[in-house]
Design a protein around this motif. Structure first.
Motif, PDB file in Angstrom:
ATOM      1  N   HIS A   1      36.003  43.570  39.081  1.00  0.00           N
ATOM      2  CA  HIS A   1      34.633  43.093  39.218  1.00  0.00           C
ATOM      3  C   HIS A   1      34.042  42.900  37.818  1.00  0.00           C
ATOM      4  CE1 HIS A   1      31.042  42.406  41.565  1.00  0.00           C
ATOM      5  NE2 HIS A   1      30.376  43.118  40.690  1.00  0.00           N
TER       6      HIS A   1
ATOM      7  N   ASP B   1      33.833  38.837  41.425  1.00  0.00           N
ATOM      8  CA  ASP B   1      35.151  39.453  41.529  1.00  0.00           C
ATOM      9  C   ASP B   1      36.173  38.447  41.008  1.00  0.00           C
ATOM     10  OD1 ASP B   1      34.096  41.113  44.391  1.00  0.00           O
ATOM     11  OD2 ASP B   1      35.023  42.109  42.688  1.00  0.00           O
TER      12      ASP B   1
ATOM     13  N   ASP C   1      40.232  37.617  40.049  1.00  0.00           N
ATOM     14  CA  ASP C   1      41.586  38.118  40.258  1.00  0.00           C
ATOM     15  C   ASP C   1      42.330  38.178  38.920  1.00  0.00           C
ATOM     16  OD1 ASP C   1      42.545  34.937  41.720  1.00  0.00           O
ATOM     17  OD2 ASP C   1      42.646  35.588  39.621  1.00  0.00           O
TER      18      ASP C   1
END
Lengths: 397, 367
Positions: free
Chosen positions: B286, B297, B299
């Motif tokens: 995050h 968020d 990845d």
């Protein structure tokens, strides 16, 4: 090079197009090959280029792992020496009507300015010393003794030149918009003035760079807005006023106390000109001597990390010589190493150089180096040669 | 106090610098684009227009692995209140590193820190500092300070948690006839207890200081989950304004205990454990863009630059391949992964190359 073109375009916010859902990884691929591998590297297979990239990465990692207090002490020592020289130079110019003081003053101030621009300014602005996290020696806070503001230069130099090295039409450093320096640039009649333009550019080089950093051609092409240009002009105007105030007003006015206004003014002018001629010579040795390759955009489409390294190596040229030469060129004498690893501290390029040279010889790649006189001569030779149209130019027309 | 949770990157520090005098402004005509301070530093190591500095005047060993470092701060410092702390920067292997330390001298006096050699930075301070060394500083701050009006006080401290309280004791005892201070200090052994001799001397003066040592190697930890230990050591604890500085568990227990006794308004606490962001892994995380007030968020494949741009943060950017350093953003907290090396790193105030870094767990960026 479609992939990279998209990447660079992405830096320009575009309200009209929707943000793509998924962007690519921001690093070059490790596998594959460019659409055309340049002639000097055509004998290498994809695997060889990939292996070479790993070897070059390892050299970089080795330096990163051993950066430390020794390097920090080096750059502080250089800055201290430079500032002492600058103070002493200006102090001597206060007595500039006494010829030995004029000579000493101009000598010290010229050397101080050269060190400030090259071994300190250029390298600090590259972020070579950012790892120290010292706000007094940092790419985000440094401003240099050069008329172009650091921020403008960082953009054209770090973002464009170092990424697009020697790609005609992309790397604007190829000829700086006024010189024909590569066969890949189309000949125009005004290129006949090539040597003259270069001779005129040398003593006012800092102004050439300042105007170049305004990217007037980009404004004309519509890639840079008028608002951005006005912002850059304002920043440059402020910088110019301060630089003029220091060299051509404040210093001579203090010298007026000893009746030396005019000699002091001539002194600062001379020091700036000496610095300009020197910087011009060194910088033109970086990519313009005979043998330094240029590339086209089509050729580098699909370029891998290894091919990017190849382009930096065969597109750059070194200057061989003493420690003093390396120091006074801001270690741009190690142009090849600098282009491979632009963010390594400059004092470490000398130890990297033999390793890079060994890699070049093992992979059969040229390693362009020579003494300063030879590289300068070669650059001038090319500038004269390319003033004339290529063979068959008129026949084709 | 080894590490306080409030951390700021170096680029915020210019704000602390003293205003330039007119003389300095005039001198700038000769030194532009550098500041006159940049040249004055040739002779005065404290001179800087960007970075508050101090010079070490004395290093006094305290226990086997702790030392008090006295220093004289340069322009831009303001006198500290008893109990406040300051960020101190030192160079380790050429890299500027920052930690926060309580100032242990009486309020208003030339500052000193007392450092216990835990962690690389404190270790370097304790072992390698010598008079004449330059320290980098941020001005004193903190709310763990004495009440405005005199009243009976209780100080509960553990280990190096004694350091801010020592400043309070030095400020009160000898100076205030009406001082009434009970100190309950916990340490592993009596010999390794900080300021033991000085505390004894101050207590012997009979100027209102009572010192109680709690030796954990013999008595175990002070148990603040109930009132038993406290009732035995300081029977009138409920009547005292209480200051607690020590490990997280101790402070959490104290908060619960004072709340249960309906005395929470009498409790002042100082935490000194670093905030560890939970979930520091490799699969993204995050990302909070603090100045822009945006969160996302991201990845493990999305760079911080892309993540920021996707949510509309004005991210600085340049080459987008890790070369040009145009995209540097200060890290406030958390860890990032360098896409080029796979290395996970994250240091207070570090400038992160957002174009080649991804989140490794929760990340806070100063942009």
């Amino acid at each position: 090079m479609t992939a990279t073109a998209q990447r660079l375009d992405a830096t320009v916010p575009d309200a009209k197009t929707a943000t793509p859902a998924r962007r690519r990884r921001a690093i070059l691929p490790t596998e594959g090959h460019p659409s055309v591998r340049p002639p000097a590297a055509a004998h290498l297979s994809d695997e060889q280029v990939a292996t070479m990239a790993v070897e070059l990465d390892a050299i970089r990692d080795g330096i990163l792992a051993s950066r430390g207090s020794h390097d920090a002490a080096y750059i502080r020592r250089v800055i201290k020496t430079q500032r002492t020289l600058e103070l002493a130079g200006r102090a001597s110019l206060v007595f500039a009507s006494f010829p030995p003081a004029w000579i000493a003053g101009v000598g010290m101030l010229s050397v101080a300015k050269i060190i400030e621009n090259m071994e300190i300014g250029h390298n600090v602005l590259h972020g070579q010393w950012d790892w120290m996290r010292d706000p007094d020696i940092h790419s985000t806070t440094w401003e240099w003794d050069f008329v172009t503001p650091a921020a403008s230069w960082k953009h054209t130099h770090n973002d464009l030149h170092h990424v697009w090295t020697n790609v005609v039409g992309k790397d604007r450093d190829v000829g700086y918009n006024i010189l024909r320096i590569s066969e890949d640039q189309v000949w125009r009649p005004w290129n006949l003035g090539n040597p003259l333009y270069n001779a005129l550019l040398a003593p006012i080089f800092e102004w050439g760079i300042a105007v170049y950093d305004l990217e007037l051609d980009e404004v004309a092409a519509g890639n840079k807005t008028k608002t951005e240009l006005r912002r850059d002009l304002r920043a440059m105007g402020k910088k110019v006023a301060r630089q003029f105030g220091k060299d051509y007003l404040a210093t001579p006015l203090v010298a007026a106390l000893t009746g030396s206004f005019v000699p002091a003014l001539v002194g600062t002018l001379t020091a700036n000109a000496i610095r300009n001629v020197w910087a011009h010579a060194v910088i033109f040795c970086g990519h313009f001597p005979e043998g330094a390759d240029t590339f086209t955009e089509d050729m580098i489409d699909g370029e891998t990390r290894g091919d990017w390294y190849v382009r930096q190596m065969i597109g750059s040229a070194n200057i061989s010589g003493s420690k003093a030469i390396h120091f006074m060129t801001g270690n741009l004498s190690h142009q090849i190493e600098h282009h491979l690893f632009p963010d390594l501290p400059s004092n470490r390029y000398a130890e990297v150089a033999p390793q890079v040279r060994e890699i070049c010889s093992r992979y059969g790649l040229p390693y362009n180096t020579g003494p300063m006189w030879k590289q300068v001569g070669s650059t001038w030779g090319k500038i004269f040669r390319l003033a004339l149209p290529p063979k068959g130019h008129f026949a084709k027309a | 106090m080894p590490e306080v949770e409030i951390r700021r990157p170096f680029c915020c520090e210019y704000r602390y610098m003293a205003r330039f005098s007119p003389l300095t402004r005039m001198a700038q005509v000769f030194t532009t684009p550098h500041s006159p301070e940049d040249f004055l530093r040739l002779v005065n190591p404290l001179s800087s227009s960007r970075q508050l500095r101090g010079i070490v005047t004395e290093v006094i060993p305290e226990t086997e692995d702790s030392a008090t470092i006295r220093f004289h701060p340069g322009r831009g410092w303001h006198a500290h209140e008893a109990g406040q702390w300051a960020r101190i920067g030192v160079e380790i292997d050429g890299v500027r590193q920052w930690r926060s330390y309580s100032l242990t001298t009486a309020g208003g006096e030339d500052p000193a820190i007392t450092v216990t050699a835990i962690g690389a930075i404190s270790e370097a301070l304790v072992r390698n500092t010598k008079p004449g060394d330059v320290l980098f500083l941020a001005p004193p701050q903190g709310d763990f300070v004495l009440p405005e009006h005199p009243r009976p006080l209780l100080m509960i401290t553990a280990g190096s948690g004694l350091t801010p309280v020592m400043s309070m004791i030095r400020t009160l005892v000898r100076r205030r006839a009406d001082a009434d201070v009970q100190l309950l200090h916990s340490s592993r052994t009596l010999d390794g207890s900080l300021f033991r001799d000085e505390l004894q001397e101050l207590a012997d003066l009979d100027h209102g200081l009572t010192v109680k040592h709690w030796i954990t190697s013999e008595q175990g930890r002070i148990d603040l989950s109930g009132t038993k230990d406290l009732d035995a050591a300081v029977p009138d604890w409920r009547e005292r304004a209480t200051y607690v500085c020590g490990p997280t568990e101790m402070i959490n227990e104290a908060e619960a205990l004072w709340k249960a006794a309906a005395r929470e308004h009498q409790l002042v606490i100082e935490r000194f454990a670093p905030v560890i962001l939970p979930g520091a892994g490799g699969a993204g995380g995050h990302v909070t863009f603090e100045k822009s007030d945006k969160e996302v968020d991201a990845d493990g494949d999305t760079t911080l630059l892309e993540a920021g741009e996707d949510v509309g943060v004005v991210m600085p950017s340049g080459c987008r391949m890790g070369i040009c350093q145009s995209c540097l953003v200060p890290l406030v907290a958390g860890q990032v992964r360098d896409l080029r090396t796979g290395e996970v790193h994250g240091e207070e105030g570090q400038l992160v190359q957002t174009c080649v870094s991804t989140a490794a767990g929760p990340v806070h960026l100063d942009v």
